[in-house]
Design a protein around this motif. Structure first.
Motif, PDB file in Angstrom:
ATOM      1  N   MET A 117       0.817  -1.208   0.000  1.00 19.99           N
ATOM      2  CA  MET A 117       0.000   0.000   0.000  1.00 19.99           C
ATOM      3  C   MET A 117       0.851   1.259   0.000  1.00 19.99           C
ATOM      4  O   MET A 117       0.359   2.346   0.225  1.00 19.99           O
ATOM      5  CB  MET A 117      -0.907   0.016   1.230  1.00 19.99           C
ATOM      6  CG  MET A 117      -1.938  -1.079   1.196  1.00 19.99           C
ATOM      7  SD  MET A 117      -2.773  -1.228   2.772  1.00 19.99           S
ATOM      8  CE  MET A 117      -3.073   0.466   3.169  1.00 19.99           C
ATOM      9  N   ASP A 118       2.148   1.101  -0.206  1.00 18.14           N
ATOM     10  CA  ASP A 118       3.024   2.267  -0.131  1.00 18.14           C
ATOM     11  C   ASP A 118       2.804   3.169  -1.336  1.00 18.14           C
ATOM     12  O   ASP A 118       3.079   2.803  -2.466  1.00 18.14           O
ATOM     13  CB  ASP A 118       4.479   1.823  -0.058  1.00 18.14           C
ATOM     14  CG  ASP A 118       5.409   2.992   0.233  1.00 18.14           C
ATOM     15  OD1 ASP A 118       4.902   4.111   0.455  1.00 18.14           O
ATOM     16  OD2 ASP A 118       6.615   2.789   0.231  1.00 18.14           O
ATOM     17  N   MET A 119       2.300   4.365  -1.085  1.00 22.13           N
ATOM     18  CA  MET A 119       2.029   5.291  -2.186  1.00 22.13           C
ATOM     19  C   MET A 119       3.107   6.363  -2.271  1.00 22.13           C
ATOM     20  O   MET A 119       3.027   7.274  -3.077  1.00 22.13           O
ATOM     21  CB  MET A 119       0.677   5.943  -1.978  1.00 22.13           C
ATOM     22  CG  MET A 119       0.606   6.734  -0.698  1.00 22.13           C
ATOM     23  SD  MET A 119      -1.065   7.269  -0.367  1.00 22.13           S
ATOM     24  CE  MET A 119      -0.956   7.546   1.387  1.00 22.13           C
ATOM     25  N   TRP A 120       4.131   6.262  -1.420  1.00 23.57           N
ATOM     26  CA  TRP A 120       5.161   7.306  -1.384  1.00 23.57           C
ATOM     27  C   TRP A 120       6.367   6.878  -2.207  1.00 23.57           C
ATOM     28  O   TRP A 120       6.665   5.711  -2.313  1.00 23.57           O
ATOM     29  CB  TRP A 120       5.581   7.576   0.065  1.00 23.57           C
ATOM     30  CG  TRP A 120       4.430   7.867   0.968  1.00 23.57           C
ATOM     31  CD1 TRP A 120       3.848   7.004   1.847  1.00 23.57           C
ATOM     32  CD2 TRP A 120       3.704   9.088   1.073  1.00 23.57           C
ATOM     33  NE1 TRP A 120       2.808   7.623   2.493  1.00 23.57           N
ATOM     34  CE2 TRP A 120       2.706   8.902   2.046  1.00 23.57           C
ATOM     35  CE3 TRP A 120       3.812  10.327   0.447  1.00 23.57           C
ATOM     36  CZ2 TRP A 120       1.811   9.905   2.404  1.00 23.57           C
ATOM     37  CZ3 TRP A 120       2.920  11.320   0.803  1.00 23.57           C
ATOM     38  CH2 TRP A 120       1.940  11.115   1.769  1.00 23.57           C
ATOM     39  N   PRO A 121       7.110   7.859  -2.723  1.00 21.91           N
ATOM     40  CA  PRO A 121       8.288   7.486  -3.502  1.00 21.91           C
ATOM     41  C   PRO A 121       9.386   6.866  -2.637  1.00 21.91           C
ATOM     42  O   PRO A 121       9.552   7.245  -1.483  1.00 21.91           O
ATOM     43  CB  PRO A 121       8.765   8.826  -4.092  1.00 21.91           C
ATOM     44  CG  PRO A 121       7.989   9.900  -3.437  1.00 21.91           C
ATOM     45  CD  PRO A 121       6.852   9.295  -2.688  1.00 21.91           C
ATOM     46  N   VAL A 122      10.094   5.912  -3.211  1.00 18.98           N
ATOM     47  CA  VAL A 122      11.308   5.407  -2.579  1.00 18.98           C
ATOM     48  C   VAL A 122      12.368   6.481  -2.785  1.00 18.98           C
ATOM     49  O   VAL A 122      12.715   6.809  -3.911  1.00 18.98           O
ATOM     50  CB  VAL A 122      11.755   4.075  -3.222  1.00 18.98           C
ATOM     51  CG1 VAL A 122      13.035   3.578  -2.571  1.00 18.98           C
ATOM     52  CG2 VAL A 122      10.657   3.042  -3.086  1.00 18.98           C
TER      53      VAL A 122
END
Ligand SMILES: [Zn+2]
Length: 166
Positions: A17-22
């Motif tokens: 569910m990670d919607m943030w940039p790496v």
């Protein structure tokens, strides 16, 4: 990290569910943008060869294709041109109201910047309102370093908030 509606994931990293940039530099060529954010700086790239400034930051100049870019600071205050406000049915992980605004930072090339507006109750924001940059932590990202184990990489992201507090 608490995920709204999914208590089983409390304090775990919900990778799907990670919607943030790496943001680690090993994985992201604009990692410097996020490092600058961590220091409270809102920046974008400027071409060292032709001087073209673009937002969002690039890895190649869209004007002359040079890779010689440097980061320059942008204003951290702007005016709301237009906005939308979701008060029901916001996506998982967000709280209502979910507000997005097109913001004019008053300088080229960011006369039209799309950003989330936080710290703002529903019905408060008006067109023309002054907003300012807010930098906030987001869940750390795990990076598997093999036998050395897993390291957690701190991350931040940005939004804007009303200058005049509700
Ligand atoms: Zn250029």
């Amino acid at each position: 990290m608490a995920v709204l509606g999914i208590p089983i994931l409390d304090n775990l990293y919900p990778v799907t569910m990670d919607m943030w940039p790496v943001q680690a530099k090993e994985f992201n060529r604009i990692w410097q943008f996020y490092e600058n954010l961590k220091q409270g700086r809102f920046t974008t790239t400027k071409c060292k060869d032709c001087g073209k400034v673009v937002y969002p930051p690039r890895v190649i100049c869209p004007e002359c294709y040079s890779e010689q870019l440097e980061y320059v600071d942008l204003p951290k205050r702007g005016k709301v041109i237009v906005f939308s406000e979701e008060v029901r049915g916001v996506p998982l992980g967000f709280e209502a109201p979910l507000i997005h605004a097109v913001i004019d930072l008053g300088v080229e090339p960011v006369r039209r910047l799309l950003s989330r507006i936080i710290n703002c109750p529903a019905g408060y924001l008006k067109e023309g309102d002054e907003v300012q940059l807010v930098v906030f932590p987001i869940p750390s990202h795990p990076i598997d370093k093999g036998k050395q184990g897993t390291v957690m990489v701190d991350r931040v992201f940005f939004a804007f908030e009303p200058v005049k507090k509700p």
